[in-house]
Design a protein around this motif. Structure first.
Motif, short mmCIF file in Angstrom:
data_model
loop_
_atom_site.label_atom_id
_atom_site.label_comp_id
_atom_site.label_asym_id
_atom_site.label_seq_id
_atom_site.Cartn_x
_atom_site.Cartn_y
_atom_site.Cartn_z
N ALA A 152 -0.81 -9.54 4.60
CA ALA A 152 -0.67 -9.13 3.21
C ALA A 152 0.03 -7.79 3.06
CB ALA A 152 -2.04 -9.07 2.54
N VAL A 153 0.99 -7.75 2.14
CA VAL A 153 1.67 -6.52 1.72
C VAL A 153 1.24 -6.27 0.27
CG1 VAL A 153 3.89 -5.43 1.26
CG2 VAL A 153 3.63 -6.93 3.25
N ILE A 154 0.49 -5.22 0.05
CA ILE A 154 -0.09 -4.96 -1.27
C ILE A 154 0.88 -4.15 -2.11
CG2 ILE A 154 -2.10 -4.05 -2.48
CD1 ILE A 154 -3.65 -4.37 0.16
N LYS A 155 1.36 -4.74 -3.21
CA LYS A 155 2.45 -4.13 -3.96
C LYS A 155 2.04 -3.44 -5.25
CE LYS A 155 6.01 -7.18 -2.05
NZ LYS A 155 7.12 -8.09 -2.35
N ASP A 156 0.86 -3.72 -5.77
CA ASP A 156 0.44 -3.03 -6.99
C ASP A 156 -1.07 -3.06 -7.11
OD1 ASP A 156 -0.27 -5.58 -8.12
OD2 ASP A 156 1.80 -5.85 -8.73
N SER A 157 -1.58 -2.34 -8.11
CA SER A 157 -3.03 -2.22 -8.27
C SER A 157 -3.69 -3.55 -8.61
CB SER A 157 -3.34 -1.18 -9.37
OG SER A 157 -2.73 -1.55 -10.59
N PHE A 162 -7.29 -7.91 -6.80
CA PHE A 162 -7.52 -9.31 -6.46
C PHE A 162 -8.10 -9.44 -5.05
CE2 PHE A 162 -5.59 -12.83 -4.00
CZ PHE A 162 -6.34 -13.88 -4.51
N ILE A 163 -7.47 -8.75 -4.09
CA ILE A 163 -7.94 -8.83 -2.71
C ILE A 163 -9.33 -8.22 -2.58
CG2 ILE A 163 -7.49 -8.06 -0.35
CD1 ILE A 163 -4.51 -8.25 -0.95
N GLN A 164 -9.55 -7.08 -3.25
CA GLN A 164 -10.86 -6.45 -3.21
C GLN A 164 -11.93 -7.38 -3.81
OE1 GLN A 164 -11.67 -2.55 -2.53
NE2 GLN A 164 -10.36 -3.52 -1.01
N GLY A 165 -11.55 -8.12 -4.85
CA GLY A 165 -12.48 -9.05 -5.46
C GLY A 165 -12.91 -10.14 -4.50
N VAL A 166 -11.97 -10.66 -3.70
CA VAL A 166 -12.30 -11.67 -2.70
C VAL A 166 -13.21 -11.06 -1.65
CG1 VAL A 166 -11.38 -13.20 -0.93
CG2 VAL A 166 -10.16 -12.93 -3.10
N VAL A 178 -4.31 -5.99 7.32
CA VAL A 178 -3.21 -6.20 6.39
C VAL A 178 -1.91 -5.85 7.11
CG1 VAL A 178 -4.56 -5.80 4.30
CG2 VAL A 178 -3.50 -3.85 5.46
N GLY A 179 -0.79 -6.14 6.48
CA GLY A 179 0.51 -5.96 7.13
C GLY A 179 1.01 -4.54 7.08
N LEU A 180 0.30 -3.62 7.72
CA LEU A 180 0.66 -2.20 7.71
C LEU A 180 0.46 -1.63 9.12
CD1 LEU A 180 1.53 0.14 5.81
CD2 LEU A 180 -0.90 0.63 5.48
N THR A 181 1.50 -0.98 9.67
CA THR A 181 1.44 -0.46 11.03
C THR A 181 2.39 0.72 11.20
OG1 THR A 181 1.76 -1.02 13.37
CG2 THR A 181 3.16 -2.14 11.78
N ASP A 182 2.11 1.56 12.20
CA ASP A 182 3.03 2.64 12.55
C ASP A 182 3.43 2.55 14.02
OD1 ASP A 182 0.75 3.51 13.88
OD2 ASP A 182 0.94 5.59 13.20
N TRP A 192 4.75 -4.76 6.28
CA TRP A 192 5.37 -5.83 7.05
C TRP A 192 6.82 -6.07 6.64
CZ3 TRP A 192 3.67 -8.39 11.27
CH2 TRP A 192 4.36 -9.56 11.64
N ASP A 193 7.15 -5.83 5.37
CA ASP A 193 8.52 -6.06 4.89
C ASP A 193 9.45 -4.88 5.18
OD1 ASP A 193 7.64 -4.18 3.10
OD2 ASP A 193 7.81 -5.45 1.33
N GLY A 194 8.97 -3.89 5.92
CA GLY A 194 9.81 -2.77 6.33
C GLY A 194 9.81 -1.58 5.38
N THR A 195 9.07 -1.65 4.29
CA THR A 195 9.04 -0.56 3.33
C THR A 195 7.96 0.46 3.70
OG1 THR A 195 7.54 -1.82 1.91
CG2 THR A 195 9.90 -2.00 1.46
N ASP A 196 8.17 1.70 3.26
CA ASP A 196 7.21 2.77 3.53
C ASP A 196 5.91 2.50 2.79
OD1 ASP A 196 6.83 5.70 4.55
OD2 ASP A 196 6.19 5.74 2.46
N ILE A 197 4.83 3.03 3.31
CA ILE A 197 3.50 2.77 2.74
C ILE A 197 3.43 3.14 1.27
CG2 ILE A 197 2.71 5.03 3.56
CD1 ILE A 197 -0.10 3.90 3.73
#
Length: 240
Positions: A152-157, A162-166, A178-182, A192-197
């Protein structure tokens, strides 16, 4: 095994009956799908989209009738009885179209997401808790890739909520990959899509350290750095 993995293992299985699905059967079904099946699925989804659009239009019409009724009554002297009849007719059409949409959606060929996945705002999400054994970050990413998705790449609040609700529905996982790494450059966290956090939202990763190169999501929308070798649940994401 890390403390975070042991905590998840102890609570695993709670709530699994809610979302049990055989992923192997799902993969086999996908392999057996013929071009004709794919075409039928696309056609059925198109019909569902058209019907859904029509339902929305009718719903908007109902709102216009409700708000415009007083003005119409003043300008054209339309009787109250006529207005009620118009409103009842619109409500009937809306109910009929809603029923049609539900009927179409029940066709398995019209499902917007595979079995075991959740649909939300034009995307499908897979949460592994109760469906898959915990995996390392790379293994989780590979699972998503095999299912035409990504971590998952989380793009907005709204997506975060939604994810927090699940996660709140399944308290046995207080975190998930989630899809976040350094891994490419220490301290430079990339989705994951190459964009900065902070490309989509103003987020930071807590507990960052040289040996913690993968991020997990926890309550309150917080992100924490963890060892990529640790085991945990995860969330996949794909377009519907």
């Amino acid at each position: 095994m890390s403390k975070r993995a042991r905590e998840t293992d102890e609570e695993k299985g709670q709530g699994a009956s809610k979302r049990h699905v055989d992923m192997r059967n799902q993969e086999d079904d996908a392999e057996r799908e013929t071009p004709a099946d794919a075409g039928s699925r696309r056609t059925c989804r198109l019909v569902a989209v058209v019907v859904a659009t029509t339902v929305l239009v009718i719903g908007l019409s109902l709102c216009l009738v409700l708000y415009a009724a007083p003005e119409v009554d003043q300008t054209s002297k339309t009787s109250e009885m006529q207005l009620k009849e118009r409103l009842q007719q619109c409500q009937k059409e809306h109910r009929d179209l809603s029923l049609m949409l539900r009927t179409v959606a029940q066709d398995s060929r019209c499902r917007l997401c595979p079995d075991g996945w959740l649909w939300w705002r034009s995307r499908c999400y897979f949460f592994s808790v109760g469906l898959q054994e915990d995996r390392q970050w790379n293994e989780s990413a590979e699972f998503c890739r095999k299912h035409n998705s990504s971590l998952a790449v989380i793009k907005d609040s709204a997506e975060m909520e939604f994810i927090q609700g699940v996660m709140r529905e399944f308290p046995q996982f207080p975190f998930l990959w989630v899809g976040l790494t350094d891994t490419e450059q220490e301290g430079q966290w990339l989705w994951w899509d190459g964009t900065d956090i902070q490309h989509y939202m103003q987020l930071t990763v807590e507990w960052d350290a040289d040996h913690r190169d993968c991020a997990d999501l926890r309550g309150g929308g917080s992100l924490f750095a963890a060892s990529c070798e640790a085991y945990g649940p995860w969330a996949c994401q794909r377009d519907s």
